[in-house]
Write an enzyme that holds these catalytic residues in place. Sequence first.
Site, PDB file in Angstrom:
ATOM      1  N   ARG A 127       0.135  14.742  12.457  1.00 42.21           N
ATOM      2  CA  ARG A 127       0.340  14.627  10.964  1.00 42.21           C
ATOM      3  C   ARG A 127       0.875  15.756  10.488  1.00 42.21           C
ATOM      4  O   ARG A 127       0.086  16.221   9.412  1.00 42.21           O
ATOM      5  CB  ARG A 127      -0.581  13.658  10.313  1.00 42.21           C
ATOM      6  CG  ARG A 127      -1.284  12.642  11.142  1.00 42.21           C
ATOM      7  CD  ARG A 127      -0.244  11.443  11.219  1.00 42.21           C
ATOM      8  NE  ARG A 127       0.436  10.704  10.251  1.00 42.21           N
ATOM      9  CZ  ARG A 127      -0.267   9.753   9.730  1.00 42.21           C
ATOM     10  NH1 ARG A 127      -1.411   9.304   9.910  1.00 42.21           N
ATOM     11  NH2 ARG A 127       0.328   9.019   8.443  1.00 42.21           N
ATOM     12  N   LYS A 161       0.719  -1.246   0.048  1.00 43.80           N
ATOM     13  CA  LYS A 161       0.160   0.035  -0.115  1.00 43.80           C
ATOM     14  C   LYS A 161       0.858   1.127   0.040  1.00 43.80           C
ATOM     15  O   LYS A 161       0.655   2.355  -0.808  1.00 43.80           O
ATOM     16  CB  LYS A 161      -0.565  -0.070   1.267  1.00 43.80           C
ATOM     17  CG  LYS A 161      -1.454   1.386   1.559  1.00 43.80           C
ATOM     18  CD  LYS A 161      -2.313   1.387   2.860  1.00 43.80           C
ATOM     19  CE  LYS A 161      -1.434   1.525   3.861  1.00 43.80           C
ATOM     20  NZ  LYS A 161      -1.351   3.105   4.202  1.00 43.80           N
ATOM     21  N   ASN A 162       1.679   1.172   0.802  1.00 38.19           N
ATOM     22  CA  ASN A 162       2.725   2.395   1.134  1.00 38.19           C
ATOM     23  C   ASN A 162       3.780   2.763  -0.114  1.00 38.19           C
ATOM     24  O   ASN A 162       4.359   3.758  -0.076  1.00 38.19           O
ATOM     25  CB  ASN A 162       3.330   2.515   2.382  1.00 38.19           C
ATOM     26  CG  ASN A 162       2.265   2.542   3.490  1.00 38.19           C
ATOM     27  OD1 ASN A 162       0.933   3.068   3.172  1.00 38.19           O
ATOM     28  ND2 ASN A 162       2.739   2.471   4.764  1.00 38.19           N
ATOM     29  N   ARG A 204      -8.423  -0.445   4.846  1.00 34.61           N
ATOM     30  CA  ARG A 204      -7.351   0.593   4.004  1.00 34.61           C
ATOM     31  C   ARG A 204      -6.120   0.009   3.687  1.00 34.61           C
ATOM     32  O   ARG A 204      -5.502  -0.002   2.667  1.00 34.61           O
ATOM     33  CB  ARG A 204      -7.404   1.758   5.047  1.00 34.61           C
ATOM     34  CG  ARG A 204      -8.586   2.704   5.300  1.00 34.61           C
ATOM     35  CD  ARG A 204      -8.188   3.574   6.025  1.00 34.61           C
ATOM     36  NE  ARG A 204      -6.782   4.234   5.488  1.00 34.61           N
ATOM     37  CZ  ARG A 204      -6.125   4.913   6.140  1.00 34.61           C
ATOM     38  NH1 ARG A 204      -6.190   5.162   7.342  1.00 34.61           N
ATOM     39  NH2 ARG A 204      -4.911   5.621   5.731  1.00 34.61           N
ATOM     40  N   ASP A 258       4.650   0.892  11.992  1.00 28.88           N
ATOM     41  CA  ASP A 258       3.506   0.329  11.713  1.00 28.88           C
ATOM     42  C   ASP A 258       3.394  -1.234  11.800  1.00 28.88           C
ATOM     43  O   ASP A 258       2.318  -1.797  11.699  1.00 28.88           O
ATOM     44  CB  ASP A 258       3.558   0.382  10.051  1.00 28.88           C
ATOM     45  CG  ASP A 258       3.288   1.474   9.274  1.00 28.88           C
ATOM     46  OD1 ASP A 258       3.648   1.747   8.218  1.00 28.88           O
ATOM     47  OD2 ASP A 258       3.132   2.559  10.289  1.00 28.88           O
ATOM     48  N   CYS A 285      -4.567   8.234   9.415  1.00 29.93           N
ATOM     49  CA  CYS A 285      -4.852   7.513  10.730  1.00 29.93           C
ATOM     50  C   CYS A 285      -4.852   8.625  11.741  1.00 29.93           C
ATOM     51  O   CYS A 285      -3.717   9.288  12.060  1.00 29.93           O
ATOM     52  CB  CYS A 285      -4.174   6.520  11.105  1.00 29.93           C
ATOM     53  SG  CYS A 285      -4.373   5.245  10.066  1.00 29.93           S
TER      54      CYS A 285
HETATM   55  C1  EPZ Z   1       4.224   7.095   6.243  1.00 29.60           C
HETATM   56  O1  EPZ Z   1       3.287   8.132   6.712  1.00 29.60           O
HETATM   57  C2  EPZ Z   1       3.161   5.796   6.008  1.00 29.60           C
HETATM   58  N1  EPZ Z   1       2.124   6.128   5.174  1.00 29.60           N
HETATM   59  C3  EPZ Z   1       2.698   5.456   7.482  1.00 29.60           C
HETATM   60  O2  EPZ Z   1       1.916   4.347   7.268  1.00 29.60           O
HETATM   61  C4  EPZ Z   1       3.973   5.166   8.262  1.00 29.60           C
HETATM   62  O3  EPZ Z   1       3.742   4.857   9.677  1.00 29.60           O
HETATM   63  C5  EPZ Z   1       4.778   6.358   8.387  1.00 29.60           C
HETATM   64  O4  EPZ Z   1       5.286   6.760   6.828  1.00 29.60           O
HETATM   65  C6  EPZ Z   1       6.127   6.241   8.991  1.00 29.60           C
HETATM   66  O5  EPZ Z   1       6.962   4.944   8.559  1.00 29.60           O
HETATM   67  C7  EPZ Z   1       2.330   6.000   3.981  1.00 29.60           C
HETATM   68  O6  EPZ Z   1       3.166   5.798   3.550  1.00 29.60           O
HETATM   69  C8  EPZ Z   1       0.966   6.480   3.181  1.00 29.60           C
HETATM   70  P1  EPZ Z   1       6.228  10.296   8.141  1.00 29.60           P
HETATM   71  P2  EPZ Z   1       3.867   9.610   6.883  1.00 29.60           P
HETATM   72  O7  EPZ Z   1       6.092  11.517   7.455  1.00 29.60           O
HETATM   73  O8  EPZ Z   1       4.446   9.875   5.358  1.00 29.60           O
HETATM   74  C9  EPZ Z   1       6.369  13.653  11.783  1.00 29.60           C
HETATM   75  C10 EPZ Z   1       0.212   2.844   7.695  1.00 29.60           C
HETATM   76  O9  EPZ Z   1      -0.189   2.288   8.914  1.00 29.60           O
HETATM   77  N2  EPZ Z   1       6.190  14.694  10.506  1.00 29.60           N
HETATM   78  O10 EPZ Z   1       7.377   9.602   8.074  1.00 29.60           O
HETATM   79  O11 EPZ Z   1       2.747  10.490   7.276  1.00 29.60           O
HETATM   80  C11 EPZ Z   1       5.156  13.232  11.770  1.00 29.60           C
HETATM   81  O12 EPZ Z   1       4.092  13.763  12.669  1.00 29.60           O
HETATM   82  C12 EPZ Z   1       0.602   4.196   7.901  1.00 29.60           C
HETATM   83  O13 EPZ Z   1       0.099   2.136   6.681  1.00 29.60           O
HETATM   84  C13 EPZ Z   1       6.596  15.895  10.842  1.00 29.60           C
HETATM   85  O14 EPZ Z   1       6.880  16.447  11.801  1.00 29.60           O
HETATM   86  O15 EPZ Z   1       4.946   9.661   8.033  1.00 29.60           O
HETATM   87  C14 EPZ Z   1       5.660  11.635  12.310  1.00 29.60           C
HETATM   88  O16 EPZ Z   1       5.854  12.170  13.680  1.00 29.60           O
HETATM   89  C15 EPZ Z   1       0.302   5.093   9.256  1.00 29.60           C
HETATM   90  N3  EPZ Z   1       6.396  16.973   9.777  1.00 29.60           N
HETATM   91  C16 EPZ Z   1       6.890  11.430  11.964  1.00 29.60           C
HETATM   92  O17 EPZ Z   1       7.147  12.788  11.422  1.00 29.60           O
HETATM   93  C17 EPZ Z   1       6.028  16.557   8.498  1.00 29.60           C
HETATM   94  O18 EPZ Z   1       6.145  17.453   7.755  1.00 29.60           O
HETATM   95  C18 EPZ Z   1       6.854  10.332  10.837  1.00 29.60           C
HETATM   96  O19 EPZ Z   1       5.918  10.989   9.792  1.00 29.60           O
HETATM   97  C19 EPZ Z   1       5.910  15.093   8.252  1.00 29.60           C
HETATM   98  C20 EPZ Z   1       5.858  14.078   9.237  1.00 29.60           C
END
Ligand code: EPZ
Length: 419
Positions: A122, A22-23, A397, A305, A117
């Site tokens: 986020r 998915k990701n 999802r 995850d 989620c």
């Molecule tokens: C991706 O989300 C995945 N989703 C998530 O999978 C996964 O948990 C996550 O990466 C971490 O591996 C998809 O790929 C669609 P991040 P993403 O940006 O990109 C902070 C699932 O279960 N952050 O790496 O949203 C954020 O708040 C889902 O399949 C900022 O602060 O994750 C978090 O604490 C859930 N500012 C951390 O970074 C930003 O601009 C990681 O977020 C962006 C993120």
Amino acid sequence: MKQLLIRHSSPLCGEICISGSKNAALPILAASLLSTEPVRIANIPNLSDIKILCEILTCLGCTVNTKGGHVLSVDASQVKNLIAPYDLAGKIRASFLIMGPLLARFGKVRMALPGGCPIGSRPVNLHLKGFAALGAEISQGYGYIELRAPRLTGARLYFDFPSVGATENILMAATLADGVSILENAAAEPEIVDLANFLCSMGASISGAGTDTIRVQGVPYLCGTDYTIIPDRIEAGSFMIATAITRGDVTLRGVICDHLKPVTAKIQEAGAKVFTNDESIRVCADSPFHSLDIKTLPFPGFPTDMQAQMMALLSTANGTSIITETIFENRFMHAAELTRMGADIQIEGRTAVIKGTKRLTGSRVCATDLRAGASLALAGLAADGYTTISGIHHLVRGYENFDQKLRTLGADAEFITLS
Ligand code: EPZ
């Protein structure tokens, strides 16, 4: 209301094929916006998040065709609308990944803040910081973010945190920018590598994907391509834990074992046997499990995850385990639901203390997010009696045919509709 009914399961056994990631599929579908030529993508999982992103692409003017089974074609040559529909964009986190491609190709884009989620606030500040570094002007208001840049210019940028989404968005934007971009402290997840490989198959010039420093040489144009998505390491990890929690013996086919190393290492440490070969992994769990300490980290650390699913397993292990969630600030919502099933879990900030218990008992529980739903289903396999899980719109999802795959392995699992 649709629910997932899980009854206590005897040891799972047999084999299943793992679906596409998915990701990986979501950013790759967004990247199809970068070309005026059609792309054909295989091994796309049949999930509601994928359907929503395809609806968004169609609203922008893309022609999206399902070529049967798990193959999609996307033709973005006629894209004219650069505003993603507010209601759709708010449904999934991945909607934000269309920003980079549309900005790079058209010089402007406007969309609502993304959904996703409720596992944390986020934010998208790292995405916006990256776009600004490439020369975009950013304006926010009325729930929308708007980016404008007549021409993007390559830049060196350092991510405060190795954000998966921000790395993906900036990587896509940088492919059509003038000059070279260097992305430092970038995310190194396998899904980033898959996106980079997809972009390179379109003619992009990228090196270093899968490390913390990615170099992109902008090119004037990207062509169409024919690409196959990697398998879903989180689905595979979830079924590894389903096997472990039922003390079963299961082979998962169509996996990339290297992507599962952090999960494999921890399941072996807990007491299971794991055998790997080219494209399959076998989990054999015929002895009691003992406690573990887990800290979620960016890849190649233990994936956030998989945290909820591992908490279910550790709830049935001997001894006391500690889980530290370093990625999201609100990703323990499944603990309260597991407690309804008899788990002994104490939460202190980003740390969970899990005292293993001999018996979980079936209960009525609610999935609060995608991986929480998986965690409760796995706990239900081990619990006495039966468990009904509501909130399963989260589950569908991220897991294709979840109930069917569990039944194939001998579990008593089905989606039911309660009036
Ligand atoms: C991706 O989300 C995945 N989703 C998530 O999978 C996964 O948990 C996550 O990466 C971490 O591996 C998809 O790929 C669609 P991040 P993403 O940006 O990109 C902070 C699932 O279960 N952050 O790496 O949203 C954020 O708040 C889902 O399949 C900022 O602060 O994750 C978090 O604490 C859930 N500012 C951390 O970074 C930003 O601009 C990681 O977020 C962006 C993120």
